[in-house]
Design an enzyme around this catalytic site. Structure first.
Site, mmCIF file in Angstrom:
data_model
loop_
_atom_site.group_PDB
_atom_site.id
_atom_site.type_symbol
_atom_site.label_atom_id
_atom_site.label_comp_id
_atom_site.label_asym_id
_atom_site.label_seq_id
_atom_site.Cartn_x
_atom_site.Cartn_y
_atom_site.Cartn_z
ATOM 1 N N SER A 298 0.852 -1.164 0.068
ATOM 2 C CA SER A 298 0.072 -0.044 0.028
ATOM 3 C C SER A 298 0.922 1.210 0.202
ATOM 4 C CB SER A 298 -0.815 -0.148 1.228
ATOM 5 O OG SER A 298 -0.087 -0.216 2.612
ATOM 6 N N ALA B 228 3.368 6.643 -10.468
ATOM 7 C CA ALA B 228 2.258 6.441 -9.813
ATOM 8 C C ALA B 228 1.222 7.714 -9.510
ATOM 9 C CB ALA B 228 2.479 5.709 -8.202
ATOM 10 N N LYS C 29 15.660 -0.783 -15.705
ATOM 11 C CA LYS C 29 15.580 0.746 -15.894
ATOM 12 C C LYS C 29 16.047 1.539 -14.664
ATOM 13 C CE LYS C 29 11.751 1.619 -13.941
ATOM 14 N NZ LYS C 29 11.219 2.582 -12.785
ATOM 15 N N ASN D 150 3.086 4.164 -2.440
ATOM 16 C CA ASN D 150 2.672 5.090 -3.692
ATOM 17 C C ASN D 150 2.142 4.367 -4.855
ATOM 18 O OD1 ASN D 150 4.499 7.083 -5.759
ATOM 19 N ND2 ASN D 150 2.971 7.869 -4.477
ATOM 20 N N TRP D 151 2.534 3.254 -5.205
ATOM 21 C CA TRP D 151 2.299 2.475 -6.559
ATOM 22 C C TRP D 151 1.205 1.295 -5.949
ATOM 23 C CZ3 TRP D 151 0.686 2.672 -10.962
ATOM 24 C CH2 TRP D 151 0.767 1.769 -11.827
HETATM 25 P P1 NAD Z 1 6.977 3.013 -1.765
HETATM 26 O O1 NAD Z 1 8.049 3.291 -2.380
HETATM 27 O O2 NAD Z 1 5.617 4.006 -1.527
HETATM 28 O O3 NAD Z 1 7.482 2.405 -0.416
HETATM 29 C C1 NAD Z 1 6.659 2.445 0.679
HETATM 30 C C2 NAD Z 1 5.736 1.246 1.264
HETATM 31 O O4 NAD Z 1 6.829 0.109 2.078
HETATM 32 C C3 NAD Z 1 4.554 1.441 2.311
HETATM 33 O O5 NAD Z 1 3.682 1.027 1.805
HETATM 34 C C4 NAD Z 1 5.272 1.243 3.518
HETATM 35 O O6 NAD Z 1 4.485 0.757 4.502
HETATM 36 C C5 NAD Z 1 6.348 -0.174 3.130
HETATM 37 N N1 NAD Z 1 7.181 -0.638 4.041
HETATM 38 C C6 NAD Z 1 7.900 0.018 4.773
HETATM 39 N N2 NAD Z 1 8.674 -0.581 5.673
HETATM 40 C C7 NAD Z 1 8.320 -1.833 5.368
HETATM 41 C C8 NAD Z 1 8.451 -3.197 6.091
HETATM 42 N N3 NAD Z 1 9.602 -3.371 6.865
HETATM 43 N N4 NAD Z 1 8.000 -4.209 5.353
HETATM 44 C C9 NAD Z 1 7.060 -3.885 4.712
HETATM 45 N N5 NAD Z 1 6.707 -2.972 3.997
HETATM 46 C C10 NAD Z 1 7.063 -1.852 4.459
HETATM 47 O O7 NAD Z 1 6.390 1.791 -2.559
HETATM 48 P P2 NAD Z 1 5.617 1.625 -4.086
HETATM 49 O O8 NAD Z 1 5.759 2.957 -4.538
HETATM 50 O O9 NAD Z 1 4.051 1.004 -3.736
HETATM 51 O O10 NAD Z 1 6.413 0.609 -4.708
HETATM 52 C C11 NAD Z 1 6.217 -0.827 -4.596
HETATM 53 C C12 NAD Z 1 6.653 -1.367 -6.150
HETATM 54 O O11 NAD Z 1 6.184 -0.587 -7.188
HETATM 55 C C13 NAD Z 1 8.483 -1.128 -6.090
HETATM 56 O O12 NAD Z 1 8.778 -2.273 -6.818
HETATM 57 C C14 NAD Z 1 8.307 0.092 -7.252
HETATM 58 O O13 NAD Z 1 9.791 -0.043 -8.079
HETATM 59 C C15 NAD Z 1 7.189 -0.117 -8.150
HETATM 60 N N6 NAD Z 1 6.559 1.004 -8.845
HETATM 61 C C16 NAD Z 1 6.615 2.182 -8.118
HETATM 62 C C17 NAD Z 1 5.916 3.247 -9.097
HETATM 63 C C18 NAD Z 1 5.977 4.557 -8.286
HETATM 64 O O14 NAD Z 1 5.783 5.656 -9.139
HETATM 65 N N7 NAD Z 1 5.895 4.685 -7.131
HETATM 66 C C19 NAD Z 1 5.634 3.003 -10.241
HETATM 67 C C20 NAD Z 1 5.685 1.745 -10.817
HETATM 68 C C21 NAD Z 1 6.266 0.778 -10.127
HETATM 69 P P1 13P Z 2 10.723 5.283 -9.446
HETATM 70 O O1 13P Z 2 10.540 4.076 -8.477
HETATM 71 O O2 13P Z 2 12.130 5.504 -9.817
HETATM 72 O O3 13P Z 2 10.024 6.473 -9.208
HETATM 73 O O4 13P Z 2 10.095 4.686 -10.972
HETATM 74 C C1 13P Z 2 8.739 4.648 -11.047
HETATM 75 C C2 13P Z 2 8.451 4.006 -12.227
HETATM 76 O O5 13P Z 2 8.694 2.752 -12.058
HETATM 77 C C3 13P Z 2 7.833 4.686 -13.293
HETATM 78 O O6 13P Z 2 7.318 3.876 -14.172
#
Ligand code: NAD
Ligand code: 13P
Length: 416
Positions: A11, A169, A271, A13-14
């Site tokens: 839960s 996200a 990437k 950002n993504w």
């Molecule tokens: P995030 O970077 O927002 O990370 C924070 C999350 O990690 C929170 O939900 C937090 O509760 C959790 N967290 C912190 N400590 C923890 C622990 N000890 N155990 C379990 N959870 C813990 O996360 P995100 O953006 O949702 O990213 C998830 C995946 O999605 C990543 O692999 C990222 O590369 C990918 N992703 C992100 C984006 C983006 O724009 N944010 C876009 C596409 C893909």
């Molecule tokens: P970052 O984790 O570097 O923000 O990348 C987000 C992403 O995967 C966009 O597609």
């Protein structure tokens, strides 16, 4: 017939953005999915300040559970602020409870945490559940590398596909148009008999019936998979490309479904290393031409890596034609967190980790650990010098080189 229950594991950002999307679709397609979608939340205590719309003077100085805030106000105030979440999305602090009876599991958390969560889930999921991993990273242990989709699947004994794309996200949460790629290529444990499900806006469905529950199948490296898949009981709607498209596609989030799980997963992981390099050169003040050069060399290394280590199944076209490839590379090198933090680190003369701690409010970078993991793996294989951009990134992160060394380090790939 039974409906699919959907759980999002994660839960951030993504994670919260994807949960918003699938909850919207679960409600809209309630003949296929249970309306209520579960979202596992790593519980935190949050103290709301006066500038929060949910500030309550009676609770001055007292903390509240993040799950309570989400379930009351339908907003993840920490990781996805100012975005309304659907009221049929339920935040749950217990991961075992969140996945109970779910036939669709969506894994969406920073890759450093999936190992522990996956262990915690063993024995708590439906044996015939199917997964989609939205995690961008690769799983490296000593000389072995695997995709998180595959590793989650093996750990839980289920099939797991992947979702990845040019998907910052916050833009998607604000319903700004984007596209994504889903890779889903399960072995044929279920045979299909034509039986359209009425009312599906995405076209006709076919039903699946059980044939061989323990059929051997190949993994992404062409090896016989360790997973003994259980077929989906016939009272469920099928879990095929169309159902996953129906679950994820929104007017503002367009989905292409492909078979290449390795290509889609590797694109999303690798990437992030290139995005750090783009941030380094921009932080150094070198501008768009330098960034484009880094992206060009980075894309070549991504394709080479895929062919060298996942050549059995990876399709080079996935890197150059799909959102999960070149489009993700471009968006990540423009506005991604890895890019932005690397840029700030060079501008301020501090480490990327320090910027991550001070600027991201708990969000996690994937590029720094992926750069290290990929470098360790390539070193183990004796191939680290064949990937000069990936090597330059880890050497800059660990202080063995500076950004000024990049032109020399890449000269073999840039000059004739
Ligand atoms: P995030 O970077 O927002 O990370 C924070 C999350 O990690 C929170 O939900 C937090 O509760 C959790 N967290 C912190 N400590 C923890 C622990 N000890 N155990 C379990 N959870 C813990 O996360 P995100 O953006 O949702 O990213 C998830 C995946 O999605 C990543 O692999 C990222 O590369 C990918 N992703 C992100 C984006 C983006 O724009 N944010 C876009 C596409 C893909
Ligand atoms: P970052 O984790 O570097 O923000 O990348 C987000 C992403 O995967 C966009 O597609």
């Amino acid at each position: 017939t039974r409906k699919h229950k959907v759980t999002v594991v994660g839960s951030g950002n993504w994670g919260s953005t994807i949960a918003k999307i699938v909850a919207e679709n679960a409600k809209e397609h309630s003949h296929i999915f249970e309306e209520q979608v579960q979202m596992w939340v790593y519980e935190e205590d949050i103290t709301l300040t006066k500038d929060s719309p949910y500030y309550d003077a009676n609770l001055e100085g007292k903390s509240q559970k993040l799950t309570d805030i989400i379930n009351t106000h339908h907003e993840n105030v920490k990781y996805l602020p100012n975005i309304k979440l659907p009221s049929n999305l339920i935040a749950n602090p217990s991961v075992e409870d969140a996945v109970r009876d779910s036939s669709i599991l969506i894994f969406n958390l920073p890759h450093q945490f999936i190992g522990r969560i996956s262990k915690q889930l063993q024995g708590h999921i439906l044996p015939y559940a199917r997964g989609i991993s939205c995690i961008k990273g690769v799983n490296v242990t000593a000389s072995e590398i695997s995709l998180f989709s595959e590793w989650i699947g093996e750990g839980l004994g289920i099939y797991c596909g992947a979702l990845s794309g040019a998907n910052i996200a916050n833009e998607i949460a604000a319903e700004k148009w984007s596209e994504t790629t889903i890779a889903y290529d399960p072995p044929n444990v279920d045979s299909r008999v034509p039986s359209p499900i009425s009312g599906s806006p995405m076209g006709s469905h076919v039903n699946l019936t059980v044939t061989d529950t323990d059929a051997p199948h190949k993994d992404v490296l062409g090896r016989v998979s360790k997973i003994k898949l259980k077929a989906l009981p016939e009272e469920y709607p099928p879990l095929d490309h169309l159902t996953f498209k129906t679950l994820f596609h929104r007017p503002y989030f367009h989905v292409r479904v492909v078979d290449d799980v390795a290509g889609v997963s590797l694109g999303g992981a690798l990437k992030n290393i290139v995005a750090l390099a783009a941030g380094f050169v921009e932080g150094r003040g070198w501008g768009d031409n330098a960034k484009a050069a880094v992206m060009r060399v980075g894309l070549l290394e991504m394709v080479k890596f895929g062919q060298e280590f996942f050549g059995q199944t990876v399709r080079p076209g996935t890197f150059t034609e799909e959102s999960a490839g070149v489009a993700d590379l471009i968006t990540s090198c423009s506005g991604g967190r890895n890019f932005r933090c690397a840029k700030m680190a060079i501008e301020r003369g501090v480490s990327v980790e320090e910027v991550e701690k001070t600027e991201l409010n708990g969000q996690k970078l994937q590029g720094t650990s992926t750069a290290k993991e990929v470098s360790d793996f390539l070193t183990c294989k004796g191939k680290v010098n064949d990937y000069p951009l990936f090597k330059a990134v880890i050497d800059i992160l660990e202080g063995r080189n500076t950004v000024d060394d990049i032109p020399n380090l890449l000269s073999r790939n840039v000059d004739n």
